[in-house]
Design a protein around this motif. Sequence first.
Motif, PDB file in Angstrom:
ATOM      1  N   ALA A   1       0.827  -1.198   0.000  1.00  0.00           N
ATOM      2  CA  ALA A   1       0.000   0.000   0.000  1.00  0.00           C
ATOM      3  C   ALA A   1       0.868   1.258   0.000  1.00  0.00           C
ATOM      4  N   CYS A   2       1.953   1.233   0.767  1.00  0.00           N
ATOM      5  CA  CYS A   2       2.888   2.379   0.776  1.00  0.00           C
ATOM      6  C   CYS A   2       3.468   2.616  -0.615  1.00  0.00           C
ATOM      7  N   ALA A   3       3.803   1.524  -1.307  1.00  0.00           N
ATOM      8  CA  ALA A   3       4.376   1.646  -2.651  1.00  0.00           C
ATOM      9  C   ALA A   3       3.383   2.293  -3.608  1.00  0.00           C
ATOM     10  N   LYS A   4       2.112   1.897  -3.507  1.00  0.00           N
ATOM     11  CA  LYS A   4       1.095   2.449  -4.404  1.00  0.00           C
ATOM     12  C   LYS A   4       0.843   3.923  -4.131  1.00  0.00           C
ATOM     13  N   LEU A   5       0.885   4.314  -2.852  1.00  0.00           N
ATOM     14  CA  LEU A   5       0.590   5.699  -2.478  1.00  0.00           C
ATOM     15  C   LEU A   5       1.819   6.597  -2.499  1.00  0.00           C
ATOM     16  N   GLY A   6       3.003   5.999  -2.526  1.00  0.00           N
ATOM     17  CA  GLY A   6       4.218   6.793  -2.393  1.00  0.00           C
ATOM     18  C   GLY A   6       4.421   7.276  -0.969  1.00  0.00           C
ATOM     19  N   ALA A   7       3.880   6.534   0.000  1.00  0.00           N
ATOM     20  CA  ALA A   7       3.962   6.914   1.416  1.00  0.00           C
ATOM     21  C   ALA A   7       5.301   6.463   1.989  1.00  0.00           C
TER      22      ALA A   7
ATOM     23  N   ALA B   1      11.785   1.586  -4.071  1.00  0.00           N
ATOM     24  CA  ALA B   1      11.962   1.941  -5.480  1.00  0.00           C
ATOM     25  C   ALA B   1      10.786   2.769  -5.991  1.00  0.00           C
ATOM     26  N   LYS B   2       9.559   2.359  -5.650  1.00  0.00           N
ATOM     27  CA  LYS B   2       8.380   3.075  -6.134  1.00  0.00           C
ATOM     28  C   LYS B   2       8.169   4.403  -5.430  1.00  0.00           C
ATOM     29  N   CYS B   3       8.763   4.551  -4.239  1.00  0.00           N
ATOM     30  CA  CYS B   3       8.670   5.825  -3.520  1.00  0.00           C
ATOM     31  C   CYS B   3       9.827   6.761  -3.868  1.00  0.00           C
ATOM     32  N   GLY B   4      10.681   6.354  -4.795  1.00  0.00           N
ATOM     33  CA  GLY B   4      11.765   7.221  -5.255  1.00  0.00           C
ATOM     34  C   GLY B   4      13.060   7.096  -4.485  1.00  0.00           C
TER      35      GLY B   4
ATOM     36  N   MET C   1      14.560  -5.285  -8.007  1.00  0.00           N
ATOM     37  CA  MET C   1      15.678  -4.350  -8.024  1.00  0.00           C
ATOM     38  C   MET C   1      15.994  -3.888  -9.447  1.00  0.00           C
ATOM     39  N   ILE C   2      15.941  -4.792 -10.397  1.00  0.00           N
ATOM     40  CA  ILE C   2      16.185  -4.427 -11.802  1.00  0.00           C
ATOM     41  C   ILE C   2      15.127  -3.434 -12.273  1.00  0.00           C
ATOM     42  N   THR C   3      13.859  -3.709 -11.951  1.00  0.00           N
ATOM     43  CA  THR C   3      12.778  -2.816 -12.361  1.00  0.00           C
ATOM     44  C   THR C   3      12.923  -1.448 -11.714  1.00  0.00           C
ATOM     45  N   GLY C   4      13.283  -1.420 -10.423  1.00  0.00           N
ATOM     46  CA  GLY C   4      13.461  -0.150  -9.723  1.00  0.00           C
ATOM     47  C   GLY C   4      14.591   0.678 -10.300  1.00  0.00           C
ATOM     48  N   LEU C   5      15.713   0.036 -10.589  1.00  0.00           N
ATOM     49  CA  LEU C   5      16.837   0.758 -11.184  1.00  0.00           C
ATOM     50  C   LEU C   5      16.470   1.287 -12.567  1.00  0.00           C
ATOM     51  N   ALA C   6      15.785   0.472 -13.346  1.00  0.00           N
ATOM     52  CA  ALA C   6      15.401   0.893 -14.698  1.00  0.00           C
ATOM     53  C   ALA C   6      14.458   2.088 -14.650  1.00  0.00           C
ATOM     54  N   ALA C   7      13.506   2.080 -13.711  1.00  0.00           N
ATOM     55  CA  ALA C   7      12.528   3.160 -13.620  1.00  0.00           C
ATOM     56  C   ALA C   7      13.164   4.481 -13.216  1.00  0.00           C
TER      57      ALA C   7
END
Length: 552
Positions: A280-286, A329-332, A355-361
Motif C-alpha cells: 500500500a505504501c508503494a502504491k501511495l508513495g507513502a 523503489a516506487k517511492c523514489g 531491483m532491476i525494475t526499480g533501477l530501470a525506472a
Amino acid sequence: MAAYPLQQQALHLQHQHSSKPATTPIHHQTSHGNPQPDGVPAASLRLGAPTDVHGLRALIKTLSSASSATAAAAPDEAAAVHAHAAKLGLDRERTVRNGLIALYLARGHRSAAAALFHGFPGGRDVVSWTAMVTGHARLGLTNEAVALFFDMLDSGGVVAVVDAVAAAAGFAACAELGDIALAREAHRRIVAAGVDLDTVAWNALVDMYAKCGDLAAARRWFQAMPAAAGRTVVSWNTMISSLSRAGEHGEALALFRDMQRSSPAAPPPDDTTLVAVLGACAKLGALGTGRWVHAYIMRRRRRHHPGRHRGADAADGVVVGNALIDMYAKCGAVDHAVAVFDGMEARDAYTYASMITGLAAHGRAGEALELFDAMQRAGGGVRPNGVALLGVLSACCHAGRVEEGLRHLRDMERRRHAGVAPGVEHYGCAVDMLGRAGRLDEAEALIAAMPVTPDALVWGSLLAACRAAGDVERAERVMRRMGEGGSDSGDYVLMSNMYASRGRHGMAVRVRKKMRKRNVSKDPGCSVIEIDGVAHEFWAVPANSAHSLDAE
C-alpha cells in the motif's frame, strides 16, 4: 495413536505398480457392500502399517496434507490405504471414510471420493459434506464446491449440525466464485441455521464479502467480530489485504494504524501484514510510513535474534525484503532499495526482478543490466522471470539502447532466457522503445508480427510515439485499429491535442465530442501528500463538475 512414526507409515504405503498406469481406481462391492478399489491388493502394504482406527486416521490426515510433489510420486496411495482399511474392516468407520474422501480428492480421484460419499452406511454427516466441499474447491472446481455446500444446507437432518468448519468451507468456496448474491445467500442460510462461527469462519466471512466486491460488508462484519471469536492476526491481514487489493490503499494504511493503536489487545503484525502494508505504501508513495515499517522490522529482528549481525538494511525474510525493495523503489528512494538488496542473506528471482525494475525506472539502466547479468550467474535456483526481463527491456528503453533491447526480445522469442516467452507487456515495452527512438515503421511492424493480441497499452505506446513525431496520419490509423472499445480517455486526449498542435482545431473539437458521445470521461488527476505518517489524497475536480465552492 499407534506407535509408528508417520513418515515411516507413509514410506510403507508407497504403492508400486510397474505394469499398471496410475488411474482412478474402479470399484467393486465387497462382502460388506462397501466400495473397494479393484486391482490394489491389501497385501501390497508392508508390515508396520497402522491397524487401529486412530493410527489409520492419523496416516490418512498426513497423506491428505502432503505436498503435490509427494502426491505425484505415489498416485495410487489413496487406493492402497483404502484397500488396507477394507481388509481390516475399518472402512465402515465414519471417521476413516471421511478421511478417505479427503484423501481421494487430494489426489484428484473425484469418482472414488463420490463413491464413498454416496455409499455411506447410515447417512452422511457434516464432516463428509465439508470434505467434499473443501476437496472440490482445492481442485479448482468452485461451482461444484458451492453446489455441494448448498446441497448440504438443503439436506434433511444435516442443517441442525452444520458447524463453523463447514461454514468456513462454504464461505471460502463462494469467495472464489466471486458471486455476491450467492455469498449473501450463504451467509443468510448459515445465520438461519444458528451456526456459532469461530474465528476461522469469521475470517472466511470477511474474505468472502471482500472478494465478492462488497468491501462495506467486509468492513462491517470485521468490526462486528465478537470478542469470543477474537481478532487474530489473520483477521487483520484479511481486511488490510482486501482493502489493498481493491485499491483502497489509504484505508489499508489507516486500518494498520488502528491495529497498532489497539495493541496489546490486537496481535502484533506478522510478515503477511507487513507485506500488505508495504504494498500500500508503494502504491501511495507513502515513504514515511514505509520507513516506519522498515524500522519496525529491524527492531523485531534485533529483539528476536539479538546475536545475529547482518547489514543494517537487511530484512527478516525474502518476501519481506522484496516488498521493501519494491516500496523504496516506487517511492523514489532507490538507494535505500539497493541497501536492502545488498543486506539480504537470501535472494530469489523476484528480489532481482524488483531491483532491476526499480533501477530501470529511475534511469539507472547500466546498473539494471549489470544486475541482470549477475542474476544469470547467481545459480541456486535463481533464473530470470518475466518481471526481470520486463525490467531489462525498460532499462534499454530509458537508456536508448534499442539494439540491446531487441536482442533480449529475440532471445525471449527463442526461449533463451530460462524458457520465458514474451508476453504482451514485453512487446509493449519494445514498441515504446522503438517509438522513443523514432523508429515508428519498425514499431508498427512489430505490432503486426506479435504472436499475441496487442492491448490498449501497446497501441497507446505507438500513439504516444506518433504524437512525439507529429505523425498525424499514422495516429489516425492507430485510432482506427484500436476501435471503439480499445481507446481510453488518454488516447482521445492525445489525439485531440495532436490535432490542436497542428492547427486542426475542428478535428480536435470533433474528438472531444466523440468522447462525450461515447461517455468517455477523462480520469481526474490525483496527488498524494504524506503528513505525519498519514497519506492524504487530493483529486482534481473537473471544470464542468456540479461540485463548486458555492455548493459547499
